[in-house]
Design an enzyme around this catalytic site. Structure first.
Site, PDB file in Angstrom:
ATOM      1  N   GLU A  18      10.645  -3.369   6.409  1.00  0.00           N
ATOM      2  CA  GLU A  18      10.267  -2.689   5.262  1.00  0.00           C
ATOM      3  C   GLU A  18      11.520  -1.198   5.770  1.00  0.00           C
ATOM      4  O   GLU A  18      11.433  -0.829   7.067  1.00  0.00           O
ATOM      5  CB  GLU A  18       9.277  -1.832   5.049  1.00  0.00           C
ATOM      6  CG  GLU A  18       8.249  -2.947   5.496  1.00  0.00           C
ATOM      7  CD  GLU A  18       6.724  -2.486   4.796  1.00  0.00           C
ATOM      8  OE1 GLU A  18       6.134  -1.694   4.175  1.00  0.00           O
ATOM      9  OE2 GLU A  18       6.045  -2.761   5.808  1.00  0.00           O
ATOM     10  N   ASP A  31     -19.849   7.585  -8.660  1.00  0.00           N
ATOM     11  CA  ASP A  31     -19.245   7.265  -6.578  1.00  0.00           C
ATOM     12  C   ASP A  31     -19.856   5.401  -5.763  1.00  0.00           C
ATOM     13  O   ASP A  31     -20.860   5.615  -6.326  1.00  0.00           O
ATOM     14  CB  ASP A  31     -19.432   8.674  -5.573  1.00  0.00           C
ATOM     15  CG  ASP A  31     -19.872   8.220  -4.022  1.00  0.00           C
ATOM     16  OD1 ASP A  31     -19.203   7.478  -3.281  1.00  0.00           O
ATOM     17  OD2 ASP A  31     -20.316   9.462  -3.971  1.00  0.00           O
ATOM     18  N   HIS A  65      -0.266 -11.906   5.629  1.00  0.00           N
ATOM     19  CA  HIS A  65       0.590 -12.711   5.196  1.00  0.00           C
ATOM     20  C   HIS A  65       1.524 -13.495   5.588  1.00  0.00           C
ATOM     21  O   HIS A  65       1.728 -14.931   4.506  1.00  0.00           O
ATOM     22  CB  HIS A  65       2.079 -11.201   4.662  1.00  0.00           C
ATOM     23  CG  HIS A  65       0.891 -10.222   3.653  1.00  0.00           C
ATOM     24  ND1 HIS A  65      -0.641 -10.385   3.129  1.00  0.00           N
ATOM     25  CD2 HIS A  65       1.257  -9.031   4.056  1.00  0.00           C
ATOM     26  CE1 HIS A  65      -0.374  -9.099   2.319  1.00  0.00           C
ATOM     27  NE2 HIS A  65       0.248  -8.086   2.893  1.00  0.00           N
ATOM     28  N   LYS A 116       3.614 -14.271  -4.457  1.00  0.00           N
ATOM     29  CA  LYS A 116       5.081 -14.256  -4.495  1.00  0.00           C
ATOM     30  C   LYS A 116       6.061 -16.017  -5.351  1.00  0.00           C
ATOM     31  O   LYS A 116       5.674 -16.400  -4.428  1.00  0.00           O
ATOM     32  CB  LYS A 116       5.962 -13.519  -3.611  1.00  0.00           C
ATOM     33  CG  LYS A 116       4.947 -11.859  -3.296  1.00  0.00           C
ATOM     34  CD  LYS A 116       6.000 -10.783  -2.424  1.00  0.00           C
ATOM     35  CE  LYS A 116       5.383 -10.245  -2.125  1.00  0.00           C
ATOM     36  NZ  LYS A 116       5.294  -9.620  -2.667  1.00  0.00           N
ATOM     37  N   THR A 126      -8.541   4.640 -10.012  1.00  0.00           N
ATOM     38  CA  THR A 126      -7.401   5.707 -10.169  1.00  0.00           C
ATOM     39  C   THR A 126      -6.371   6.125  -8.609  1.00  0.00           C
ATOM     40  O   THR A 126      -6.377   6.638  -8.391  1.00  0.00           O
ATOM     41  CB  THR A 126      -8.137   7.397  -9.274  1.00  0.00           C
ATOM     42  OG1 THR A 126      -9.428   7.183  -8.855  1.00  0.00           O
ATOM     43  CG2 THR A 126      -9.179   7.683 -10.999  1.00  0.00           C
ATOM     44  N   GLY A 186     -12.120   1.377  -7.555  1.00  0.00           N
ATOM     45  CA  GLY A 186     -10.779   2.090  -7.051  1.00  0.00           C
ATOM     46  C   GLY A 186      -9.951   1.359  -7.549  1.00  0.00           C
ATOM     47  O   GLY A 186      -8.329   1.772  -7.961  1.00  0.00           O
TER      48      GLY A 186
HETATM   49  P1  NAP Z   1      -5.748   4.156  -2.470  1.00  0.00           P
HETATM   50  O1  NAP Z   1      -4.675   4.647  -3.501  1.00  0.00           O
HETATM   51  O2  NAP Z   1      -6.410   5.438  -1.177  1.00  0.00           O
HETATM   52  O3  NAP Z   1      -7.491   4.539  -3.816  1.00  0.00           O
HETATM   53  C1  NAP Z   1      -8.756   4.024  -3.175  1.00  0.00           C
HETATM   54  C2  NAP Z   1      -9.211   4.600  -4.388  1.00  0.00           C
HETATM   55  O4  NAP Z   1     -11.278   4.818  -3.947  1.00  0.00           O
HETATM   56  C3  NAP Z   1      -8.671   5.703  -5.364  1.00  0.00           C
HETATM   57  O5  NAP Z   1      -8.786   5.326  -6.345  1.00  0.00           O
HETATM   58  C4  NAP Z   1     -10.597   6.712  -5.149  1.00  0.00           C
HETATM   59  O6  NAP Z   1     -10.980   7.598  -5.778  1.00  0.00           O
HETATM   60  C5  NAP Z   1     -11.456   5.466  -4.722  1.00  0.00           C
HETATM   61  N1  NAP Z   1     -12.828   5.983  -4.554  1.00  0.00           N
HETATM   62  C6  NAP Z   1     -12.561   6.314  -2.557  1.00  0.00           C
HETATM   63  N2  NAP Z   1     -13.792   6.236  -2.695  1.00  0.00           N
HETATM   64  C7  NAP Z   1     -14.187   6.045  -3.274  1.00  0.00           C
HETATM   65  C8  NAP Z   1     -15.580   6.637  -4.112  1.00  0.00           C
HETATM   66  N3  NAP Z   1     -17.075   6.867  -3.233  1.00  0.00           N
HETATM   67  N4  NAP Z   1     -15.892   6.237  -5.353  1.00  0.00           N
HETATM   68  C9  NAP Z   1     -15.236   5.834  -6.322  1.00  0.00           C
HETATM   69  N5  NAP Z   1     -14.334   6.030  -6.181  1.00  0.00           N
HETATM   70  C10 NAP Z   1     -13.397   6.080  -4.307  1.00  0.00           C
HETATM   71  O7  NAP Z   1      -5.395   2.897  -1.430  1.00  0.00           O
HETATM   72  P2  NAP Z   1      -5.085   2.381  -2.305  1.00  0.00           P
HETATM   73  O8  NAP Z   1      -3.360   2.030  -1.896  1.00  0.00           O
HETATM   74  O9  NAP Z   1      -5.121   1.825  -3.957  1.00  0.00           O
HETATM   75  O10 NAP Z   1      -5.711   0.863  -1.891  1.00  0.00           O
HETATM   76  C11 NAP Z   1      -6.798  -0.111  -2.474  1.00  0.00           C
HETATM   77  C12 NAP Z   1      -6.709  -1.232  -1.182  1.00  0.00           C
HETATM   78  O11 NAP Z   1      -6.189  -2.066  -1.789  1.00  0.00           O
HETATM   79  C13 NAP Z   1      -6.693  -0.954   0.115  1.00  0.00           C
HETATM   80  O12 NAP Z   1      -7.433  -2.038   0.419  1.00  0.00           O
HETATM   81  C14 NAP Z   1      -5.469  -1.471   0.658  1.00  0.00           C
HETATM   82  O13 NAP Z   1      -5.085  -1.876   1.477  1.00  0.00           O
HETATM   83  C15 NAP Z   1      -5.335  -2.568  -0.170  1.00  0.00           C
HETATM   84  N6  NAP Z   1      -3.838  -2.669  -0.723  1.00  0.00           N
HETATM   85  C16 NAP Z   1      -3.065  -2.220  -1.285  1.00  0.00           C
HETATM   86  C17 NAP Z   1      -2.010  -2.097  -1.802  1.00  0.00           C
HETATM   87  C18 NAP Z   1      -1.013  -0.607  -2.220  1.00  0.00           C
HETATM   88  O14 NAP Z   1       0.185  -1.056  -3.007  1.00  0.00           O
HETATM   89  N7  NAP Z   1      -1.377   0.171  -2.691  1.00  0.00           N
HETATM   90  C19 NAP Z   1      -0.615  -3.347  -1.580  1.00  0.00           C
HETATM   91  C20 NAP Z   1      -1.435  -4.220  -1.183  1.00  0.00           C
HETATM   92  C21 NAP Z   1      -3.026  -4.442  -0.581  1.00  0.00           C
HETATM   93  P3  NAP Z   1     -10.435   8.841  -5.714  1.00  0.00           P
HETATM   94  O15 NAP Z   1      -8.883   9.061  -6.176  1.00  0.00           O
HETATM   95  O16 NAP Z   1     -11.196   9.613  -6.511  1.00  0.00           O
HETATM   96  O17 NAP Z   1     -10.045   9.231  -4.285  1.00  0.00           O
END
Ligand code: NAP
Length: 465
Positions: free
Chosen positions: A210, A87, A234, A176, A13, A11
Site C-alpha cells: 500500500e 446507539d 486476506h 475480487k 454512517t 455503522g
Molecule cells: P468507521 O468509519 O469508524 O464507522 C463506524 C460506524 O460505527 C460509524 O457509522 C459510527 O457512527 C458507528 N458507531 C460507532 N459506535 C456506535 C454506536 N454506539 N451506535 C451507533 N453507531 C455507532 O469504520 P469503517 O471504516 O466503516 O469500518 C467498519 C468495519 O469495517 C470495521 O470492522 C473495519 O475493520 C471494517 N472494514 C472497513 C473497511 C473500509 O474500507 N473502511 C474495509 C474493510 C473492513 P458515528 O458516525 O456516529 O460515529
C-alpha cells in the site's frame, strides 16, 4: 430471490458503508438484483431524517458506483433506504428497533455489522431482543476478533444466536475478480496445472503493498498491525487458494476442506527458525500519526517466508510481503517457475489483483537480430484496462452481498480457517517479540526495510514493473 428482504446496516454512517456498501447496493438495485420490496435500514447515532441520509448517500453513490449514476436510478434506490437512529451499544434501544421492524412488517433480515470488532458481540446481544432476528443472516466484517481468544468467544456468541450457516464472515478480497480467477487460471490450463508444484516452481510470492499510511484509522491499526490486519485474513486466504489441491467441485464445503488442509500444513515457526520466517518493519513518521501510541512497536510492514509441509510443496518457500507507506500500491501473486539453468531468468506467471487486474507471463526469447543474447519478454492481459470488463465486473462487496442473498457460502471465511490462521499468527508474533527481534524502521515511499532485501532473497518485485 428472497421476498421482502431487509438489509440492516449497523455503522451506516461509517466509511465502509458510504464507500463500499451503498455503491454496491445501488449497483445491485440498478441491475435488478434486489427484490422489488427489499429495504435498507441504516442504523446510526446521528440525528438524520430519511431525506437527510439519502442526500448524503447520493454524493457517495454518484462518486463510487460502478454502474453509471442517474437521478432516476438513484431515486428508485433511495426510496428503499430508511434511517433509524439508535446507539447500538444501548440494549434498551433494540426494543424500539423491534417495534420499528414490526410496524413496517420487516421480518426477513440480513444484518451487516459494518462496525469496529469490539461492537460485534454487543450487537448480537442486542438482537436477542428483536423478534425473529435469530432466523436472519448476518454479515460480519473483518477482523473477526482482535486475537484468538476474542475470536473464539465471539464465534461462540454468534453461533449461540444465529444458525452457523447463516453467519457470513466477509473477507472482501475473496470477492475480487482476480482472486476468483486463480483457480480457473491454474486448473483449466494444463501448461500451469501440470507444473503447479515445488518440482517445477522455485517460489510463490504474494504481495499486498500500500502507498498510504494509517490515515484516519491509527487507533484501530495500532492495536492490530500488518500481521493481524492483512496476513491473518486476506493473505492466508489467498495462500490457501493458490496452494490447495483441486477440490472435487468448487462448491463451498469442498473448497474449504482443501483450503484448511493447507493452513494446517504450514510449517510451525519456532525460536530456531523465526529469523528466517518473519521480518517486521515500521515506517518513519508512524509514531506521530493520530491515535498511535508514541512508543508503539506495532508493525506496519511484514515479510514472511513460509513452507507448506506436504508432498506438492516440499521445501518450496511461499513469500508474503505487505506494508503501508511503500513506494507503490500493488497486490499480486507471482508464480516463479524453476529456471532451465541458473543464469537464465525464470518464467513467471503474475496474477495481478489490484489496482490493475490482469495476468502476465514472462518468458525468454532471443534478442532479435544477429545475436544469441537471451532477453525476457512478457505476454500480458490487462483485464481492467478494458472499459467493457471494468463496467461489467461486479465489485467485491457487490459480489459478496449478492452471494449472501443467494445463500452461496464458498467465498466467505469459515470458522476453522479463522481459528487456524489466528493460531499461526499469534504464535509467530509471540516468538518474534520473545526473541527481541527488531521492528526495522523504513523510509516512506521505499520498498520497506532494507534488511528485508536479504530476507527476501528470491523476491524480486521489479520483474514486472
Ligand atoms: P468507521 O468509519 O469508524 O464507522 C463506524 C460506524 O460505527 C460509524 O457509522 C459510527 O457512527 C458507528 N458507531 C460507532 N459506535 C456506535 C454506536 N454506539 N451506535 C451507533 N453507531 C455507532 O469504520 P469503517 O471504516 O466503516 O469500518 C467498519 C468495519 O469495517 C470495521 O470492522 C473495519 O475493520 C471494517 N472494514 C472497513 C473497511 C473500509 O474500507 N473502511 C474495509 C474493510 C473492513 P458515528 O458516525 O456516529 O460515529
Amino acid at each position: 430471490m428472497n421476498q421482502n428482504l431487509t438489509f440492516t446496516i449497523f455503522g451506516g454512517t461509517g466509511d465502509l458503508t458510504f464507500r463500499k456498501l451503498l455503491p454496491a447496493l445501488y449497483n445491485m438495485c440498478v441491475s435488478g438484483r434486489l427484490g422489488a420490496d427489499d429495504r435498507i435500514v441504516i442504523i446510526g447515532r446521528r440525528s438524520y431524517s430519511d431525506d437527510d441520509y439519502r442526500a448524503i448517500a447520493r454524493d457517495w453513490v454518484s462518486k463510487f458506483s460502478r454502474l453509471p449514476y442517474t437521478e432516476e436510478d438513484f431515486a428508485g434506490f433511495a426510496s428503499r433506504i430508511h434511517y433509524y437512529q439508535m446507539d447500538f451499544s444501548d440494549k434498551e434501544a433494540y426494543e424500539g428497533l423491534n417495534r420499528y421492524y414490526q410496524e413496517h412488517q420487516l421480518y426477513s433480515h440480513i444484518f451487516y455489522f459494518a462496525v469496529a470488532p469490539r461492537f460485534f458481540g454487543i450487537i448480537v446481544e442486542g438482537l436477542t431482543g428483536v423478534d425473529g432476528a435469530e432466523n436472519g443472516k448476518v454479515i460480519i466484517e473483518k477482523p473477526f476478533g482482535e486475537n484468538l481468544a476474542a475470536a473464539d468467544a465471539l464465534n461462540q456468541k454468534m453461533e449461540a444466536f444465529f444458525s452457523p450457516d447463516h453467519i457470513y464472515r466477509i473477507d472482501h478480497y475473496l470477492g475480487k475478480e482476480m482472486v476468483r480467477n486463480i483457480q480457473t487460471i491454474r486448473f483449466t490450463n494444463p501448461i500451469f496445472s501440470n507444473l503447479w508444484s515445488a518440482e517445477h516452481i522455485e517460489c510463490i510470492q504474494i504481495s499486498a503493498l500500500e502507498d498510504v499510511g494509517v490515515e484516519t484509522r491509527g487507533g484501530y491499526y495500532d492495536s492490530s498491525g500488518a500481521l493481524k490486519d492483512m496476513v491473518q485474513n486476506h493473505l492466508f486466504q489467498i495462500l490457501s487458494i493458490v496452494a490447495m489441491e483441486q477440490p472435487e467441485q468448487f462448491s463451498g464445503s469442498e473448497m474449504h476442506a482443501e483450503q484448511i488442509k493447507v493452513l494446517r500444513s504450514l510449517r510451525p515457526v519456532k525460536a530456531k527458525n523465526i529469523k528466517d520466517s518473519l521480518l517486521l518493519g515500521q515506517y518513519e513518521g508512524y509514531l506521530e500519526e493520530k491515535n498511535v501510541d508514541p512508543n508503539s512497536t506495532t508493525e506496519t510492514y511484514a515479510a514472511l517466508r513460509l513452507f507448506v509441509e506436504n508432498k506438492r510443496w516440499k521445501n518450496m518457500p511461499f513469500y508474503i510481503r505487505t506494508g503501508k507507506k511503500l513506494g507503490h500500491r500493488e497486490m499480486d501473486v507471482a508464480i516463479v517457475f524453476r529456471r532451465s539453468s541458473p543464469e537464465i531468468a525464470p518464467n513467471i506467471l503474475n496474477i495481478k489483483i489490484q489496482p490493475t487486474e490482469g495476468v502476465y507471463l514472462q518468458f525468454n526469447i532471443k534478442n532479435p537480430g544477429d545475436t544469441d543474447e537471451i532477453v525476457q519478454t512478457k505476454m500480458d492481459f490487462c483485464q481492467s484496462c478494458l472499459d467493457i470488463f471494468r463496467i461489467n465486473t461486479p465489485e467485491a462487496y457487490e459480489r459478496m452481498l449478492d452471494a449472501c442473498m443467494q445463500g452461496e457460502r464458498s467465498w466467505f471465511s469459515q470458522w476453522d480457517q479463522i481459528e487456524t490462521s489466528w493460531k499461526f499468527i499469534e504464535n509467530i508474533r509471540k516468538v518474534y517479540y520473545k526473541q527481541n527481534l527488531p521492528v526495522y524502521p523504513y523510509t516512506p515511499e521505499t520498498n520497506g526495510p532494507t534488511e528485508a532485501d536479504e530476507f527476501l532473497n528470491h523476491y524480486n518485485h521489479e520483474w514486472f514493473e
